[in-house]
Design a protein around this motif. Structure first.
Motif, PDB file in Angstrom:
ATOM      1  N   ALA A 136       0.829  -1.213   0.000  1.00  0.00           N
ATOM      2  CA  ALA A 136       0.000   0.000   0.000  1.00  0.00           C
ATOM      3  C   ALA A 136       0.861   1.260   0.000  1.00  0.00           C
ATOM      4  CB  ALA A 136      -0.928  -0.008   1.207  1.00  0.00           C
ATOM      5  N   LEU A 137       1.895   1.263   0.829  1.00  0.00           N
ATOM      6  CA  LEU A 137       2.746   2.460   0.941  1.00  0.00           C
ATOM      7  C   LEU A 137       3.566   2.697  -0.320  1.00  0.00           C
ATOM      8  CD1 LEU A 137       3.963   2.033   4.635  1.00  0.00           C
ATOM      9  CD2 LEU A 137       2.313   3.708   3.767  1.00  0.00           C
ATOM     10  N   ALA A 138       3.774   1.636  -1.102  1.00  0.00           N
ATOM     11  CA  ALA A 138       4.525   1.765  -2.357  1.00  0.00           C
ATOM     12  C   ALA A 138       3.609   2.047  -3.547  1.00  0.00           C
ATOM     13  CB  ALA A 138       5.322   0.485  -2.619  1.00  0.00           C
ATOM     14  N   ASP A 139       2.302   2.166  -3.277  1.00  0.00           N
ATOM     15  CA  ASP A 139       1.319   2.378  -4.337  1.00  0.00           C
ATOM     16  C   ASP A 139       0.960   3.865  -4.377  1.00  0.00           C
ATOM     17  OD1 ASP A 139      -1.128   2.612  -5.789  1.00  0.00           O
ATOM     18  OD2 ASP A 139      -1.619   0.530  -5.362  1.00  0.00           O
ATOM     19  N   PRO A 140       1.438   4.611  -5.382  1.00  0.00           N
ATOM     20  CA  PRO A 140       1.214   6.068  -5.397  1.00  0.00           C
ATOM     21  C   PRO A 140      -0.254   6.463  -5.458  1.00  0.00           C
ATOM     22  CG  PRO A 140       2.198   5.320  -7.471  1.00  0.00           C
ATOM     23  CD  PRO A 140       2.270   4.166  -6.520  1.00  0.00           C
ATOM     24  N   ARG A 141      -1.062   5.699  -6.182  1.00  0.00           N
ATOM     25  CA  ARG A 141      -2.496   6.025  -6.257  1.00  0.00           C
ATOM     26  C   ARG A 141      -3.158   5.872  -4.899  1.00  0.00           C
ATOM     27  NH1 ARG A 141      -5.651   2.799 -10.735  1.00  0.00           N
ATOM     28  NH2 ARG A 141      -3.802   1.495 -10.887  1.00  0.00           N
ATOM     29  N   PHE A 142      -2.817   4.797  -4.187  1.00  0.00           N
ATOM     30  CA  PHE A 142      -3.426   4.563  -2.882  1.00  0.00           C
ATOM     31  C   PHE A 142      -2.964   5.604  -1.871  1.00  0.00           C
ATOM     32  CE2 PHE A 142      -3.799   2.412   1.269  1.00  0.00           C
ATOM     33  CZ  PHE A 142      -5.152   2.095   1.230  1.00  0.00           C
ATOM     34  N   VAL A 143      -1.687   5.929  -1.888  1.00  0.00           N
ATOM     35  CA  VAL A 143      -1.160   6.923  -0.951  1.00  0.00           C
ATOM     36  C   VAL A 143      -1.823   8.281  -1.194  1.00  0.00           C
ATOM     37  CG1 VAL A 143       0.897   8.223  -0.278  1.00  0.00           C
ATOM     38  CG2 VAL A 143       1.028   5.743  -0.555  1.00  0.00           C
ATOM     39  N   GLU A 144      -2.001   8.661  -2.462  1.00  0.00           N
ATOM     40  CA  GLU A 144      -2.659   9.934  -2.768  1.00  0.00           C
ATOM     41  C   GLU A 144      -4.106   9.931  -2.273  1.00  0.00           C
ATOM     42  OE1 GLU A 144      -3.705  12.858  -6.581  1.00  0.00           O
ATOM     43  OE2 GLU A 144      -2.891  10.838  -6.920  1.00  0.00           O
ATOM     44  N   TRP A 145      -4.818   8.831  -2.509  1.00  0.00           N
ATOM     45  CA  TRP A 145      -6.211   8.704  -2.069  1.00  0.00           C
ATOM     46  C   TRP A 145      -6.305   8.818  -0.546  1.00  0.00           C
ATOM     47  CZ3 TRP A 145      -9.072   3.385  -1.879  1.00  0.00           C
ATOM     48  CH2 TRP A 145     -10.389   3.578  -1.443  1.00  0.00           C
ATOM     49  N   GLN A 146      -5.437   8.088   0.153  1.00  0.00           N
ATOM     50  CA  GLN A 146      -5.484   8.099   1.619  1.00  0.00           C
ATOM     51  C   GLN A 146      -5.021   9.441   2.191  1.00  0.00           C
ATOM     52  OE1 GLN A 146      -6.927   5.520   3.426  1.00  0.00           O
ATOM     53  NE2 GLN A 146      -7.462   4.951   1.325  1.00  0.00           N
ATOM     54  N   THR A 147      -4.096  10.097   1.511  1.00  0.00           N
ATOM     55  CA  THR A 147      -3.669  11.432   1.954  1.00  0.00           C
ATOM     56  C   THR A 147      -4.839  12.408   1.873  1.00  0.00           C
ATOM     57  OG1 THR A 147      -1.384  11.039   1.244  1.00  0.00           O
ATOM     58  CG2 THR A 147      -2.068  13.336   1.517  1.00  0.00           C
ATOM     59  N   ASN A 148      -5.602  12.344   0.799  1.00  0.00           N
ATOM     60  CA  ASN A 148      -6.786  13.202   0.662  1.00  0.00           C
ATOM     61  C   ASN A 148      -7.820  12.894   1.733  1.00  0.00           C
ATOM     62  OD1 ASN A 148      -5.690  14.490  -1.571  1.00  0.00           O
ATOM     63  ND2 ASN A 148      -6.651  13.100  -3.037  1.00  0.00           N
ATOM     64  N   ARG A 149      -8.026  11.600   2.030  1.00  0.00           N
ATOM     65  CA  ARG A 149      -8.962  11.211   3.086  1.00  0.00           C
ATOM     66  C   ARG A 149      -8.490  11.748   4.441  1.00  0.00           C
ATOM     67  NH1 ARG A 149      -9.649   5.723   4.386  1.00  0.00           N
ATOM     68  NH2 ARG A 149     -11.589   6.352   5.384  1.00  0.00           N
ATOM     69  N   LYS A 150      -7.209  11.603   4.703  1.00  0.00           N
ATOM     70  CA  LYS A 150      -6.637  12.056   5.973  1.00  0.00           C
ATOM     71  C   LYS A 150      -6.810  13.558   6.152  1.00  0.00           C
ATOM     72  CE  LYS A 150      -2.084  12.499   6.745  1.00  0.00           C
ATOM     73  NZ  LYS A 150      -1.827  13.610   7.681  1.00  0.00           N
ATOM     74  N   GLU A 151      -6.586  14.314   5.089  1.00  0.00           N
ATOM     75  CA  GLU A 151      -6.731  15.771   5.161  1.00  0.00           C
ATOM     76  C   GLU A 151      -8.189  16.172   5.343  1.00  0.00           C
ATOM     77  OE1 GLU A 151      -4.827  17.097   1.602  1.00  0.00           O
ATOM     78  OE2 GLU A 151      -2.792  16.781   2.398  1.00  0.00           O
ATOM     79  N   THR A 152      -9.092  15.467   4.660  1.00  0.00           N
ATOM     80  CA  THR A 152     -10.521  15.750   4.817  1.00  0.00           C
ATOM     81  C   THR A 152     -10.971  15.492   6.246  1.00  0.00           C
ATOM     82  OG1 THR A 152     -10.954  15.189   2.508  1.00  0.00           O
ATOM     83  CG2 THR A 152     -12.833  15.117   4.019  1.00  0.00           C
ATOM     84  N   MET A 153     -10.425  14.453   6.855  1.00  0.00           N
ATOM     85  CA  MET A 153     -10.780  14.092   8.226  1.00  0.00           C
ATOM     86  C   MET A 153     -10.028  14.932   9.258  1.00  0.00           C
ATOM     87  SD  MET A 153     -10.679   9.970   7.566  1.00  0.00           S
ATOM     88  CE  MET A 153     -10.893   9.495   9.280  1.00  0.00           C
TER      89      MET A 153
END
Length: 203
Positions: free
Chosen positions: A105-122
């Motif tokens: 997961a941490l090596a997956d740029p699409r997943f990291v970007e998605w989760q970063t956006n979720r983290k910022e929204t939260m």
């Protein structure tokens, strides 16, 4: 909550994991607080009851949703909710697989970007690695499986297609592997429609 459904839910839990009573759950979800939480799982040293974990169900919130016409059956929703909460145990019961999936997961740029956006929204102030380790992966495993399930209002914002647009094929394969490890039947063509549990009284 009827004693019968408490016994059904408790029978779903692995050894060492305890389902909180309705009274204990009310303390975990006091009125007016934690409005976005339907359930909660506390693990290991944070678990006040079970040695491995304690699972809480926000029964009051489920009943409010039923009263509002948003749920058909509180017990059926609770069954699926508890099943989803058990995702949190993967890092304890199969730590090697979890760490491998986390590294993917941490090596997956699409997943990291998605989760970063979720983290910022939260407005979550944890590092992205801590966020993904603690909840991002668990949420994605359950969210993509239960996406659109009418028994779980919290899943309305999830889409099964997040498996294709939110990550690469390697992580997608590992998430589907977790579903199989947990004994979850799945249909990649749409929302969950098949019963998940052998007990037919509430499905």
């Amino acid at each position: 909550m009827a004693r019968e459904i408490y016994e059904v839910l408790s029978s779903m839990l692995p050894e060492g994991v305890v389902l909180a009573t309705p009274e204990q759950s009310r303390e975990q979800f006091p009125k007016g607080a934690a409005e976005d939480r339907w359930g909660e799982t506390l693990l290991l040293e944070d678990s006040p009851i079970g040695t491995t974990g304690t699972v809480y169900v926000n029964w009051e919130k489920l009943q409010q949703q039923k009263d509002a016409g948003e749920l058909e059956d509180v017990n059926r929703s609770a069954q699926k909710l508890v099943k989803g909460e058990l995702n949190h145990l993967l890092k304890i019961h199969n730590p090697d697989f979890f760490e491998d999936m986390l590294n993917t997961a941490l090596a997956d740029p699409r997943f990291v970007e998605w989760q970063t956006n979720r983290k910022e929204t939260m407005k979550d102030d944890r590092s992205i690695e801590d966020f993904i380790r603690a909840s991002g992966l668990d949420n994605t495993i359950g969210g993509t499986y239960f996406a659109g399930d009418p028994d779980l209002p919290s899943m309305r914002g999830w889409k099964r297609d997040f498996l294709n647009i939110g990550m690469g094929p390697e992580l997608k394969e590992k998430i589907q592997q977790v579903w199989k490890m947990q004994g979850w039947e799945y249909n990649l063509g749409g929302p969950v429609t098949k019963p998940l549990y052998a007990d037919k009284r509430y499905i």
